[in-house]
Design a protein around this motif. Structure first.
Motif, PDB file in Angstrom:
ATOM      1  N   LEU A   6       0.863  -1.185   0.000  1.00  0.00           N
ATOM      2  CA  LEU A   6       0.000   0.000   0.000  1.00  0.00           C
ATOM      3  C   LEU A   6       0.893   1.227   0.000  1.00  0.00           C
ATOM      4  O   LEU A   6       1.741   1.384   0.880  1.00  0.00           O
ATOM      5  CB  LEU A   6      -0.893   0.020   1.246  1.00  0.00           C
ATOM      6  CG  LEU A   6      -1.689   1.315   1.469  1.00  0.00           C
ATOM      7  CD1 LEU A   6      -2.656   1.592   0.313  1.00  0.00           C
ATOM      8  CD2 LEU A   6      -2.429   1.252   2.798  1.00  0.00           C
ATOM      9  N   ALA A  40      -4.655  -3.224   4.879  1.00  0.00           N
ATOM     10  CA  ALA A  40      -3.319  -3.608   4.395  1.00  0.00           C
ATOM     11  C   ALA A  40      -2.559  -4.371   5.476  1.00  0.00           C
ATOM     12  O   ALA A  40      -1.959  -5.415   5.220  1.00  0.00           O
ATOM     13  CB  ALA A  40      -2.542  -2.369   3.957  1.00  0.00           C
ATOM     14  N   VAL A  47       3.035  -1.024   4.432  1.00  0.00           N
ATOM     15  CA  VAL A  47       2.410   0.293   4.256  1.00  0.00           C
ATOM     16  C   VAL A  47       3.556   1.274   4.093  1.00  0.00           C
ATOM     17  O   VAL A  47       4.374   1.438   5.001  1.00  0.00           O
ATOM     18  CB  VAL A  47       1.515   0.658   5.454  1.00  0.00           C
ATOM     19  CG1 VAL A  47       0.929   2.055   5.271  1.00  0.00           C
ATOM     20  CG2 VAL A  47       0.407  -0.380   5.628  1.00  0.00           C
ATOM     21  N   VAL A 107      -1.080  -0.732  -4.351  1.00  0.00           N
ATOM     22  CA  VAL A 107      -2.393  -0.176  -4.018  1.00  0.00           C
ATOM     23  C   VAL A 107      -2.139   1.295  -3.708  1.00  0.00           C
ATOM     24  O   VAL A 107      -1.403   1.614  -2.771  1.00  0.00           O
ATOM     25  CB  VAL A 107      -3.023  -0.931  -2.834  1.00  0.00           C
ATOM     26  CG1 VAL A 107      -4.357  -0.299  -2.452  1.00  0.00           C
ATOM     27  CG2 VAL A 107      -3.202  -2.412  -3.179  1.00  0.00           C
ATOM     28  N   SER A 109      -3.018   5.230  -2.752  1.00  0.00           N
ATOM     29  CA  SER A 109      -3.890   6.111  -1.964  1.00  0.00           C
ATOM     30  C   SER A 109      -3.107   7.377  -1.659  1.00  0.00           C
ATOM     31  O   SER A 109      -1.895   7.427  -1.864  1.00  0.00           O
ATOM     32  CB  SER A 109      -4.309   5.413  -0.663  1.00  0.00           C
ATOM     33  OG  SER A 109      -3.188   5.221   0.188  1.00  0.00           O
ATOM     34  N   TYR A 178     -11.882  -3.898  -0.246  1.00  0.00           N
ATOM     35  CA  TYR A 178     -10.898  -4.647   0.556  1.00  0.00           C
ATOM     36  C   TYR A 178     -11.526  -5.195   1.813  1.00  0.00           C
ATOM     37  O   TYR A 178     -11.133  -6.251   2.289  1.00  0.00           O
ATOM     38  CB  TYR A 178      -9.687  -3.765   0.860  1.00  0.00           C
ATOM     39  CG  TYR A 178      -9.005  -3.310  -0.408  1.00  0.00           C
ATOM     40  CD1 TYR A 178      -8.100  -4.130  -1.050  1.00  0.00           C
ATOM     41  CD2 TYR A 178      -9.322  -2.086  -0.980  1.00  0.00           C
ATOM     42  CE1 TYR A 178      -7.500  -3.740  -2.240  1.00  0.00           C
ATOM     43  CE2 TYR A 178      -8.737  -1.685  -2.161  1.00  0.00           C
ATOM     44  CZ  TYR A 178      -7.833  -2.519  -2.792  1.00  0.00           C
ATOM     45  OH  TYR A 178      -7.262  -2.127  -3.976  1.00  0.00           O
TER      46      TYR A 178
END
Length: 182
Positions: A6, A40, A47, A107, A109, A178
């Protein structure tokens, strides 16, 4: 070890000191960002935080604002990378780290849906990563259109990002995707 990571891009105090900062969507975004981080961690994904740096101003490390926002559920051992361009991969040493970790899926964000998040997505796809763009775990701000002068709302910006990324550079996802797959 998971092959997914992530990326939490530019979730930094610097933005709160820009004239376009707008709190209206921030609380909802912050809640979703932390939900995604929790998902995550439950999956064992690293992360990874990326911070934008500039030579001067509020994005300069000298400003004291180039740090992860306080709301974020961050672990002490989460990696942090610094970048000087719009994508998180080409000047931050992040790509080398991802390769060493065997990461093949990202992923995405963070802050500025259409800027650093979208640019990172495009570059990641070009570099061969499998990419999920978590649309509701990104934040942006209204923008003035250069041709018409109209103020473009964030919903339109996110809609455009989804349109141009989906199926070309990434899969458009939402935080609840998710959670429902857990």
């Amino acid at each position: 070890m998971s092959k997914t990571a992530l990326l939490v891009i530019d979730v930094q105090e610097s933005f709160k000191h820009r004239d376009y900062w707008d709190e209206s969507e921030f609380a909802d975004y912050a809640e979703r960002q932390n939900r995604l981080i929790r998902q995550a961690r439950q999956r064992g994904w690293p992360v990874v935080f990326i911070l934008h740096n500039e030579a001067e101003g509020v994005f300069s490390p000298m400003s004291g604002y180039v740090r992860v926002m306080n709301f974020v559920e961050r672990a002490a051992d989460d990696p942090v990378f610094n970048k000087h361009v719009h994508n998180a991969l080409t000047d931050s040493s992040l790509q080398d780290w991802l390769e060493k970790q065997g990461i093949t899926r990202l992923v995405i964000s963070g802050i500025r849906t259409e800027q650093c998040c979208e640019t990172t997505t495009r570059v990641a796809s070009d570099l061969g990563y499998d990419v999920d763009f978590v649309l509701d775990a990104t934040l942006t701000f209204p923008m003035q259109h250069p041709l018409t002068g109209e103020i473009v709302p964030t919903s339109s910006i996110r809609s455009h990002t989804a349109l141009v990324l989906n199926g070309r550079f990434a899969r458009i996802r939402f935080v609840e995707d998710y959670e429902s797959a857990a």
